[in-house]
Enzyme design. Structure first.
Site, PDB file in Angstrom:
ATOM      1  N   HIS A 269       0.856  -1.195   0.000  1.00  0.00           N
ATOM      2  CA  HIS A 269       0.000   0.000   0.000  1.00  0.00           C
ATOM      3  C   HIS A 269       0.886   1.237   0.000  1.00  0.00           C
ATOM      4  O   HIS A 269       1.618   1.475  -0.936  1.00  0.00           O
ATOM      5  CB  HIS A 269      -0.953  -0.078   1.213  1.00  0.00           C
ATOM      6  CG  HIS A 269      -2.033   0.957   1.268  1.00  0.00           C
ATOM      7  ND1 HIS A 269      -2.415   1.722   0.199  1.00  0.00           N
ATOM      8  CD2 HIS A 269      -2.837   1.334   2.298  1.00  0.00           C
ATOM      9  CE1 HIS A 269      -3.393   2.521   0.549  1.00  0.00           C
ATOM     10  NE2 HIS A 269      -3.674   2.327   1.825  1.00  0.00           N
ATOM     11  N   HIS A 308      -2.679  -2.093  -9.714  1.00  0.00           N
ATOM     12  CA  HIS A 308      -3.647  -1.419  -8.843  1.00  0.00           C
ATOM     13  C   HIS A 308      -4.942  -2.203  -8.831  1.00  0.00           C
ATOM     14  O   HIS A 308      -5.344  -2.763  -9.848  1.00  0.00           O
ATOM     15  CB  HIS A 308      -3.922   0.003  -9.346  1.00  0.00           C
ATOM     16  CG  HIS A 308      -4.474   0.892  -8.281  1.00  0.00           C
ATOM     17  ND1 HIS A 308      -5.805   0.894  -7.963  1.00  0.00           N
ATOM     18  CD2 HIS A 308      -3.869   1.756  -7.453  1.00  0.00           C
ATOM     19  CE1 HIS A 308      -6.004   1.761  -6.977  1.00  0.00           C
ATOM     20  NE2 HIS A 308      -4.855   2.287  -6.640  1.00  0.00           N
ATOM     21  N   ASP A 364       2.707   5.401  -6.856  1.00  0.00           N
ATOM     22  CA  ASP A 364       3.971   5.250  -6.116  1.00  0.00           C
ATOM     23  C   ASP A 364       5.196   5.103  -7.010  1.00  0.00           C
ATOM     24  O   ASP A 364       6.321   5.154  -6.520  1.00  0.00           O
ATOM     25  CB  ASP A 364       3.865   4.017  -5.208  1.00  0.00           C
ATOM     26  CG  ASP A 364       2.860   4.269  -4.103  1.00  0.00           C
ATOM     27  OD1 ASP A 364       1.859   3.550  -4.037  1.00  0.00           O
ATOM     28  OD2 ASP A 364       3.072   5.230  -3.337  1.00  0.00           O
TER      29      ASP A 364
HETATM   30  C1  SDX Z   1      -1.554   2.208  -3.380  1.00  0.00           C
HETATM   31  O1  SDX Z   1      -6.276   0.928  -3.208  1.00  0.00           O
HETATM   32  C2  SDX Z   1      -5.768   2.109  -3.446  1.00  0.00           C
HETATM   33  O2  SDX Z   1      -6.403   3.013  -3.892  1.00  0.00           O
HETATM   34  C3  SDX Z   1      -4.317   2.221  -3.085  1.00  0.00           C
HETATM   35  C4  SDX Z   1      -3.634   3.543  -3.444  1.00  0.00           C
HETATM   36  C5  SDX Z   1      -4.221   4.707  -2.696  1.00  0.00           C
HETATM   37  O3  SDX Z   1      -4.110   5.824  -3.168  1.00  0.00           O
HETATM   38  O4  SDX Z   1      -4.696   4.479  -1.543  1.00  0.00           O
HETATM   39  O5  SDX Z   1      -3.759   3.768  -4.839  1.00  0.00           O
HETATM   40  C6  SDX Z   1      -2.148   3.512  -3.089  1.00  0.00           C
HETATM   41  O6  SDX Z   1      -1.543   1.352  -2.539  1.00  0.00           O
HETATM   42  C7  SDX Z   1      -1.018   1.965  -4.766  1.00  0.00           C
HETATM   43  C8  SDX Z   1      -0.490   0.517  -4.932  1.00  0.00           C
HETATM   44  C9  SDX Z   1       0.951   0.508  -4.373  1.00  0.00           C
HETATM   45  N1  SDX Z   1       1.422  -0.888  -4.316  1.00  0.00           N
HETATM   46  C10 SDX Z   1       2.376  -1.346  -5.142  1.00  0.00           C
HETATM   47  O7  SDX Z   1       2.839  -0.693  -6.088  1.00  0.00           O
HETATM   48  C11 SDX Z   1       2.849  -2.760  -4.825  1.00  0.00           C
HETATM   49  C12 SDX Z   1       2.916  -3.585  -6.114  1.00  0.00           C
HETATM   50  N2  SDX Z   1       1.516  -3.789  -6.613  1.00  0.00           N
HETATM   51  C13 SDX Z   1       0.805  -4.883  -6.109  1.00  0.00           C
HETATM   52  O8  SDX Z   1       1.243  -5.625  -5.071  1.00  0.00           O
HETATM   53  C14 SDX Z   1      -0.626  -5.015  -6.567  1.00  0.00           C
HETATM   54  O9  SDX Z   1      -0.699  -4.579  -7.853  1.00  0.00           O
HETATM   55  C15 SDX Z   1      -1.649  -4.312  -5.721  1.00  0.00           C
HETATM   56  C16 SDX Z   1      -1.544  -4.722  -4.297  1.00  0.00           C
HETATM   57  C17 SDX Z   1      -1.495  -2.844  -5.846  1.00  0.00           C
HETATM   58  C18 SDX Z   1      -3.017  -4.707  -6.253  1.00  0.00           C
HETATM   59  O10 SDX Z   1      -3.181  -6.035  -5.999  1.00  0.00           O
HETATM   60  P1  SDX Z   1      -4.514  -6.806  -6.435  1.00  0.00           P
HETATM   61  O11 SDX Z   1      -5.536  -5.885  -6.983  1.00  0.00           O
HETATM   62  O12 SDX Z   1      -4.923  -7.676  -5.303  1.00  0.00           O
HETATM   63  O13 SDX Z   1      -4.039  -7.600  -7.665  1.00  0.00           O
HETATM   64  P2  SDX Z   1      -3.386  -9.023  -7.609  1.00  0.00           P
HETATM   65  O14 SDX Z   1      -2.346  -9.042  -6.521  1.00  0.00           O
HETATM   66  O15 SDX Z   1      -4.492 -10.022  -7.548  1.00  0.00           O
HETATM   67  O16 SDX Z   1      -2.626  -9.079  -9.002  1.00  0.00           O
HETATM   68  C19 SDX Z   1      -3.250  -9.592 -10.155  1.00  0.00           C
HETATM   69  C20 SDX Z   1      -2.108 -10.302 -10.880  1.00  0.00           C
HETATM   70  C21 SDX Z   1      -1.403 -11.366 -10.040  1.00  0.00           C
HETATM   71  O17 SDX Z   1      -0.803 -12.260 -10.965  1.00  0.00           O
HETATM   72  P3  SDX Z   1      -1.421 -13.747 -11.174  1.00  0.00           P
HETATM   73  O18 SDX Z   1      -1.634 -14.309  -9.776  1.00  0.00           O
HETATM   74  O19 SDX Z   1      -2.729 -13.515 -11.882  1.00  0.00           O
HETATM   75  O20 SDX Z   1      -0.392 -14.476 -11.988  1.00  0.00           O
HETATM   76  O21 SDX Z   1      -1.064  -9.361 -11.189  1.00  0.00           O
HETATM   77  C22 SDX Z   1       0.130  -9.732 -10.510  1.00  0.00           C
HETATM   78  C23 SDX Z   1      -0.278 -10.662  -9.380  1.00  0.00           C
HETATM   79  O22 SDX Z   1       0.799 -11.505  -9.034  1.00  0.00           O
HETATM   80  N3  SDX Z   1       0.687  -8.492 -10.000  1.00  0.00           N
HETATM   81  C24 SDX Z   1       1.955  -8.146 -10.113  1.00  0.00           C
HETATM   82  C25 SDX Z   1       2.034  -6.869  -9.560  1.00  0.00           C
HETATM   83  N4  SDX Z   1       0.821  -6.481  -9.128  1.00  0.00           N
HETATM   84  C26 SDX Z   1      -0.009  -7.504  -9.399  1.00  0.00           C
HETATM   85  N5  SDX Z   1       3.021  -8.805 -10.625  1.00  0.00           N
HETATM   86  C27 SDX Z   1       4.192  -8.128 -10.578  1.00  0.00           C
HETATM   87  N6  SDX Z   1       4.356  -6.888 -10.074  1.00  0.00           N
HETATM   88  C28 SDX Z   1       3.298  -6.243  -9.563  1.00  0.00           C
HETATM   89  N7  SDX Z   1       3.459  -5.018  -9.090  1.00  0.00           N
END
Ligand code: SDX
Length: 431
Positions: A269, A308, A364
């Site tokens: 997050h 996201h 981010d």
């Molecule tokens: C913020 O919610 C908000 O609004 C948050 C925010 C705010 O203003 O409050 O916008 C701020 O938190 C932004 C996000 C910051 N986090 C990161 O950058 C960390 C990296 N991103 C992730 O961990 C992920 O994308 C999330 C947590 C942001 C979202 O996760 P989801 O929606 O639960 O998606 P998911 O984990 O189910 O991913 C779907 C697929 C998966 O692959 P498969 O299982 O289908 O093979 O995408 C992959 C994930 O493994 N994936 C990634 C990835 N993010 C998702 N693979 C590699 N790198 C990534 N960053």
């Protein structure tokens, strides 16, 4: 689409059919409870880990369209607010639901300016932390501690009491954030300077040394103000959900916001901006990017700052931050990690692994580069996010307090453990 806004559900276990009303694109989860309900059976519930498809509240604070990359605070597009407004005016908009009149704005700025000090005992509390304490740990603790300095805050049904705590928290966050930063550096804490505006004062408490009065660079103060606007609210994100869930017990707002800070601390997050910088540093050079991308595809790590839950296209905040990079780097010089970030983004946006998963740069990905150029260490990046998000958390908390539909948060579970075991006393078990 027909006028008949209902869902017909047929329970194939009994042949029974149920008509469930559809309202605002949702069906009430409680309407499923009548299905299969009997003296012995509890009726159906819905299972949604991480609430990926669950609306927890009605809200008029922030609107996001993840496919179109739209973000609006109280109906105003983020692009217009970032360009034409200020963080304190946006904070007023989020809290009060409309833009302030001249008189309202002046009163608001005055109230916040004259609540920036904290009780000296809070300073002593902060000085008790280890020299290398993470600023987010210090922030969440000191905000929680404020609930003990303002016990009247527990009276959440009084609108004047609520307003007083909202002003205090927006005013004091930069003070607590700056002092967490100074603590880690072993430097004396700098008191607020009420001659300066909100972000200038924040820079003064962060960077003032022996000069009698800190002279903030207006371009950097403006860039910081834009970054705070971009972080001010974002619907029911993880930390806002924490504030609402804790707030649903009718605890004071300091305790609820400290729960939000704790959630924001996590690397998935708010902690992602710190993780992005560490990731870029670990990659080290552009020629190492292909190997890193392979590691991501193998699931060895995540491309931090990408992806996201809502934005499945571009994050409009990332677009604005990329532009703010240019303004800041004009003053500070270009951050050498920018080149790696831009190359990483270019490669990822062309790679099917990321396209298939709709992974684009989020807020981010670039914010950390600006923060580093502004001389913040990575540990401070999430503190900046928390300062920006405070008016959003508070606007959502105010909505919760007034929402007659809300109850104390208490979800169900699917029980997977043992049942009805006979307890064997220790002396028998350990024979
Ligand atoms: C913020 O919610 C908000 O609004 C948050 C925010 C705010 O203003 O409050 O916008 C701020 O938190 C932004 C996000 C910051 N986090 C990161 O950058 C960390 C990296 N991103 C992730 O961990 C992920 O994308 C999330 C947590 C942001 C979202 O996760 P989801 O929606 O639960 O998606 P998911 O984990 O189910 O991913 C779907 C697929 C998966 O692959 P498969 O299982 O289908 O093979 O995408 C992959 C994930 O493994 N994936 C990634 C990835 N993010 C998702 N693979 C590699 N790198 C990534 N960053």
């Amino acid at each position: 689409m027909t006028e008949n806004q209902t869902l017909t559900v047929r329970d194939n276990r009994t042949g029974e059919e149920y008509e469930l009303p559809i309202t605002d694109g949702t069906v009430r989860a409680s309407d499923f409870n009548q299905i299969g309900k009997s003296a012995d059976e509890p009726g159906l519930a819905v299972y949604d880990p991480g609430f990926t498809n669950t609306a927890s509240t009605r809200s008029a604070v922030t609107y996001i369209d993840g496919d179109k990359g739209i973000l609006e605070y109280r109906g105003y597009p983020i692009e217009q607010l970032a360009e034409k407004s200020t963080f304190l005016e946006v904070a007023y908009l989020l809290i009060h639901g409309e833009l302030p009149t001249k008189e309202q704005h002046e009163r608001w700025v005055h109230e916040i300016t004259f609540h920036t000090f904290v009780h000296e005992n809070v300073k002593s509390l902060m000085q008790g932390f280890r020299y290398d304490a993470h600023p987010m740990g210090m922030l969440l603790s000191s905000v929680g501690a404020l609930s003990t300095f303002y016990p009247e805050a527990r009276n959440i049904s009084d609108p004047d009491v609520r307003h007083e705590q909202v002003v205090r928290m927006i005013a004091k966050m930069p003070t607590l954030g700056a002092w967490s930063f100074r603590h880690a550096q072993g430097k004396p804490y700098v008191y607020p300077d009420n001659d300066l505006n909100y972000t200038e004062n924040f820079l003064s408490m962060l960077f003032k040394m022996s000069e009698p009065k800190y002279d903030p660079d207006p371009r950097l103060a403006k860039a910081l103000d834009v970054l705070l606007i971009l972080h001010a609210d974002h619907e029911q994100n993880c930390s806002t959900n924490a504030v609402r869930s804790v707030g649903s017990s009718q605890v004071d707002p300091y305790s609820a916001v400290s729960a939000g800070i704790a959630a924001l601390y996590g690397p998935l997050h708010g902690g992602a901006n710190e993780a992005v910088l560490k990731m870029l540093r670990r990659i080290g050079s552009k020629d190492k990017i292909p190997a890193f991308i392979e590691g991501v595809k193998n699931g060895d790590e995540k491309l931090m700052g990408f992806g996201h839950r809502v934005y499945k296209n571009f994050d409009p905040r990332a677009t604005i931050i990329k532009k703010a990079c240019d303004d800041v780097f004009e003053v500070t010089g270009v951050n050498p990690l920018l080149e790696i970030a831009q190359e990483l983004e270019r490669i990822a946006l062309e790679d099917d692994y990321f396209i298939k998963r709709k992974l684009y740069p989020n807020v981010d990905f670039y914010s950390g580069l600006i923060y580093e150029a502004l001389q913040f260490p990575p540990e401070m990046f999430t503190v900046l996010f928390a300062i920006g998000r405070t008016p959003g958390w508070l606007a959502q908390w105010l909505e919760l307090v007034d929402d007659k539909e809300q109850k104390i948060a208490r979800p169900k579970q699917i029980y997977t453990g043992d049942r009805q075991l006979d307890f064997v006393p220790a002396e028998e078990r350990w024979k």
